[in-house]
Design a protein around this motif. Sequence first.
Motif, PDB file in Angstrom:
ATOM      1  N   GLU A 162      36.594  27.089  32.354  1.00 33.20           N
ATOM      2  CA  GLU A 162      36.970  28.396  31.808  1.00 33.20           C
ATOM      3  C   GLU A 162      38.163  28.201  30.879  1.00 33.20           C
ATOM      4  OE1 GLU A 162      37.417  32.022  30.607  1.00 33.20           O
ATOM      5  OE2 GLU A 162      35.682  31.498  31.830  1.00 33.20           O
ATOM      6  N   ALA A 163      37.943  28.449  29.577  1.00 32.73           N
ATOM      7  CA  ALA A 163      38.954  28.110  28.579  1.00 32.73           C
ATOM      8  C   ALA A 163      39.536  29.326  27.878  1.00 32.73           C
ATOM      9  CB  ALA A 163      38.362  27.153  27.544  1.00 32.73           C
ATOM     10  N   THR A 164      39.449  30.491  28.509  1.00 30.81           N
ATOM     11  CA  THR A 164      40.030  31.676  27.874  1.00 30.81           C
ATOM     12  C   THR A 164      41.541  31.746  28.052  1.00 30.81           C
ATOM     13  OG1 THR A 164      39.691  33.027  29.850  1.00 30.81           O
ATOM     14  CG2 THR A 164      37.915  33.011  28.220  1.00 30.81           C
ATOM     15  N   GLY A 165      42.078  31.092  29.079  1.00 35.06           N
ATOM     16  CA  GLY A 165      43.502  31.219  29.378  1.00 35.06           C
ATOM     17  C   GLY A 165      43.862  32.522  30.054  1.00 35.06           C
ATOM     18  N   ASP A 166      42.873  33.290  30.456  1.00 35.80           N
ATOM     19  CA  ASP A 166      43.069  34.612  31.069  1.00 35.80           C
ATOM     20  C   ASP A 166      43.116  34.446  32.586  1.00 35.80           C
ATOM     21  OD1 ASP A 166      42.774  37.153  32.163  1.00 35.80           O
ATOM     22  OD2 ASP A 166      41.296  37.807  30.693  1.00 35.80           O
ATOM     23  N   MET A 167      44.283  34.675  33.205  1.00 33.49           N
ATOM     24  CA  MET A 167      44.420  34.447  34.639  1.00 33.49           C
ATOM     25  C   MET A 167      43.765  35.546  35.473  1.00 33.49           C
ATOM     26  SD  MET A 167      45.684  31.516  35.017  1.00 33.49           S
ATOM     27  CE  MET A 167      44.828  31.060  33.492  1.00 33.49           C
ATOM     28  N   VAL A 168      43.634  36.742  34.910  1.00 39.53           N
ATOM     29  CA  VAL A 168      42.864  37.780  35.614  1.00 39.53           C
ATOM     30  C   VAL A 168      41.408  37.342  35.711  1.00 39.53           C
ATOM     31  CG1 VAL A 168      42.080  40.171  35.553  1.00 39.53           C
ATOM     32  CG2 VAL A 168      44.437  39.608  34.896  1.00 39.53           C
ATOM     33  N   ARG A 169      40.877  36.827  34.616  1.00 38.94           N
ATOM     34  CA  ARG A 169      39.510  36.286  34.604  1.00 38.94           C
ATOM     35  C   ARG A 169      39.389  35.128  35.595  1.00 38.94           C
ATOM     36  NH1 ARG A 169      35.453  35.324  30.567  1.00 38.94           N
ATOM     37  NH2 ARG A 169      36.002  37.402  29.851  1.00 38.94           N
ATOM     38  N   ALA A 170      40.361  34.237  35.587  1.00 35.43           N
ATOM     39  CA  ALA A 170      40.319  33.075  36.482  1.00 35.43           C
ATOM     40  C   ALA A 170      40.284  33.508  37.944  1.00 35.43           C
ATOM     41  CB  ALA A 170      41.516  32.171  36.224  1.00 35.43           C
ATOM     42  N   ARG A 171      41.134  34.457  38.287  1.00 39.30           N
ATOM     43  CA  ARG A 171      41.161  34.939  39.677  1.00 39.30           C
ATOM     44  C   ARG A 171      39.815  35.564  40.061  1.00 39.30           C
ATOM     45  NH1 ARG A 171      45.254  36.159  43.156  1.00 39.30           N
ATOM     46  NH2 ARG A 171      46.837  36.016  41.517  1.00 39.30           N
ATOM     47  N   THR A 172      39.248  36.333  39.158  1.00 43.82           N
ATOM     48  CA  THR A 172      37.951  36.961  39.424  1.00 43.82           C
ATOM     49  C   THR A 172      36.885  35.904  39.668  1.00 43.82           C
ATOM     50  OG1 THR A 172      38.510  38.889  38.095  1.00 43.82           O
ATOM     51  CG2 THR A 172      36.170  38.477  38.480  1.00 43.82           C
ATOM     52  N   LEU A 173      36.851  34.885  38.828  1.00 41.91           N
ATOM     53  CA  LEU A 173      35.859  33.818  38.983  1.00 41.91           C
ATOM     54  C   LEU A 173      36.015  33.106  40.318  1.00 41.91           C
ATOM     55  CD1 LEU A 173      35.919  32.288  35.397  1.00 41.91           C
ATOM     56  CD2 LEU A 173      34.033  33.543  36.436  1.00 41.91           C
ATOM     57  N   ILE A 174      37.250  32.794  40.672  1.00 38.71           N
ATOM     58  CA  ILE A 174      37.507  32.069  41.916  1.00 38.71           C
ATOM     59  C   ILE A 174      37.135  32.924  43.126  1.00 38.71           C
ATOM     60  CG2 ILE A 174      39.340  31.102  43.368  1.00 38.71           C
ATOM     61  CD1 ILE A 174      40.687  30.235  40.654  1.00 38.71           C
ATOM     62  N   GLU A 175      37.487  34.195  43.089  1.00 42.41           N
ATOM     63  CA  GLU A 175      37.230  35.073  44.239  1.00 42.41           C
ATOM     64  C   GLU A 175      35.754  35.431  44.387  1.00 42.41           C
ATOM     65  OE1 GLU A 175      39.822  38.372  43.635  1.00 42.41           O
ATOM     66  OE2 GLU A 175      41.603  37.320  44.416  1.00 42.41           O
ATOM     67  N   GLN A 176      35.026  35.518  43.266  1.00 48.22           N
ATOM     68  CA  GLN A 176      33.633  35.965  43.330  1.00 48.22           C
ATOM     69  C   GLN A 176      32.632  34.824  43.488  1.00 48.22           C
ATOM     70  OE1 GLN A 176      32.667  38.484  39.983  1.00 48.22           O
ATOM     71  NE2 GLN A 176      34.041  40.124  40.639  1.00 48.22           N
ATOM     72  N   SER A 177      33.079  33.591  43.313  1.00 43.38           N
ATOM     73  CA  SER A 177      32.149  32.464  43.330  1.00 43.38           C
ATOM     74  C   SER A 177      31.976  31.915  44.743  1.00 43.38           C
ATOM     75  CB  SER A 177      32.664  31.348  42.417  1.00 43.38           C
ATOM     76  OG  SER A 177      32.788  31.801  41.088  1.00 43.38           O
ATOM     77  N   PRO A 178      30.857  31.253  45.015  1.00 45.62           N
ATOM     78  CA  PRO A 178      30.683  30.584  46.303  1.00 45.62           C
ATOM     79  C   PRO A 178      31.780  29.538  46.528  1.00 45.62           C
ATOM     80  CG  PRO A 178      28.614  30.650  45.077  1.00 45.62           C
ATOM     81  CD  PRO A 178      29.686  31.110  44.140  1.00 45.62           C
ATOM     82  N   ASP A 179      32.031  29.213  47.781  1.00 44.84           N
ATOM     83  CA  ASP A 179      33.117  28.290  48.118  1.00 44.84           C
ATOM     84  C   ASP A 179      32.947  26.916  47.477  1.00 44.84           C
ATOM     85  OD1 ASP A 179      34.314  30.246  49.619  1.00 44.84           O
ATOM     86  OD2 ASP A 179      33.551  29.525  51.540  1.00 44.84           O
ATOM     87  N   ASP A 180      31.699  26.487  47.263  1.00 53.14           N
ATOM     88  CA  ASP A 180      31.472  25.159  46.700  1.00 53.14           C
ATOM     89  C   ASP A 180      31.333  25.166  45.180  1.00 53.14           C
ATOM     90  OD1 ASP A 180      29.064  26.477  46.614  1.00 53.14           O
ATOM     91  OD2 ASP A 180      27.884  24.845  47.475  1.00 53.14           O
ATOM     92  N   PHE A 181      31.614  26.297  44.548  1.00 53.77           N
ATOM     93  CA  PHE A 181      31.555  26.415  43.086  1.00 53.77           C
ATOM     94  C   PHE A 181      32.968  26.207  42.551  1.00 53.77           C
ATOM     95  CE2 PHE A 181      31.594  28.831  39.095  1.00 53.77           C
ATOM     96  CZ  PHE A 181      30.415  28.418  38.491  1.00 53.77           C
ATOM     97  N   ILE A 182      33.150  25.247  41.668  1.00 54.11           N
ATOM     98  CA  ILE A 182      34.499  24.894  41.223  1.00 54.11           C
ATOM     99  C   ILE A 182      34.832  25.569  39.894  1.00 54.11           C
ATOM    100  CG2 ILE A 182      34.623  22.725  42.494  1.00 54.11           C
ATOM    101  CD1 ILE A 182      33.885  21.227  39.965  1.00 54.11           C
ATOM    102  N   VAL A 183      36.050  26.068  39.801  1.00 54.97           N
ATOM    103  CA  VAL A 183      36.560  26.655  38.566  1.00 54.97           C
ATOM    104  C   VAL A 183      37.626  25.711  38.021  1.00 54.97           C
ATOM    105  CG1 VAL A 183      37.691  28.633  37.500  1.00 54.97           C
ATOM    106  CG2 VAL A 183      36.079  28.982  39.384  1.00 54.97           C
ATOM    107  N   ILE A 184      37.444  25.277  36.785  1.00 52.89           N
ATOM    108  CA  ILE A 184      38.297  24.277  36.144  1.00 52.89           C
ATOM    109  C   ILE A 184      38.885  24.888  34.876  1.00 52.89           C
ATOM    110  CG2 ILE A 184      38.313  21.996  35.044  1.00 52.89           C
ATOM    111  CD1 ILE A 184      35.803  21.361  36.770  1.00 52.89           C
TER     112      ILE A 184
END
Length: 291
Positions: A162-184
């Motif tokens: 995720e290369a937007t630099g948006d931390m609200v977006r990052a938090r959403t991705l991390i919270e909504q994704s399965p535990d084994d899905f990695i956000v980089i």
Amino acid sequence: MIQGSMVALVTPMAPDNTLDWPSLRDLVDWHLEQGTNAIVAVGTTGESATLDIAEHLSVIKAVVDQVNGRIPVIAGTGANSLAEAMELTEGAKEAGADACLLVTPYYNKPTQEGLYLFHKTIAEQVAIPQLLYNVPGRTAVDMLPETVRRLSELPNIIGIKEATGDMVRARTLIEQSPDDFIVISGDDATAVELMLLGGKGDISVTANVVPRALAELCELAIGGHAEQARALNEQLMPVHRAMFVETNPIPAKWALMQMGRIQSGIRLPMTTLSGHHHESVLAALKDAGLV
């Protein structure tokens, strides 16, 4: 496991813009020595847009062979043509890559359903772990969190850069994704904050020139050592900024040339770093003890 400092490796070229295989092997060895955790071969920083398919796959194979299983190799295999992305992803699998990184199909400006079906098709037809790559500043299309969530349900799709630099977006991705899905992170300046939120690493341009520092930074941030990670990131901020004074990978390749690690080649429409930026980039490299 794919995590930590993952260098978005430049593709070294001779002054005539032919591929420089000895420098490529030397760069890989240097990253192994410096503690880089994974190598991304032929992503945006590797000038994927200017290599033909044969060159593209040859670079992936060369990196895989040089790494020889010591750290993961992630192959950039995205394209705005489904057939080309399929060919590159299949080729990367055959070359022995550990995973593939597929940028959203640029220029076409697809709908969210188009993005979903594009990545779903590749994931279902090529049996290799795949990372999504969202960088709307370069592609003119933004993969929204809901689309990422749908794709995260597919077995071969293991994460997103995720290369937007948006931390609200990052938090959403991390919270909504399965535990084994990695956000980089794909944004060096904000990577620390994404990792402190629970992200698993940084696919980094800056790691091209300061690999050991980036490996340390990622270890601190992933480990939750916020104060130390932020302090180190603040020290690296001049280098982060220097790597983006012009379009990536122009500054990174010029910096590595000043460091004596690659030759001057870069393919049109990319050009070598403009003269009026030389002083500021060189100053950042000197302050970091790189030249």
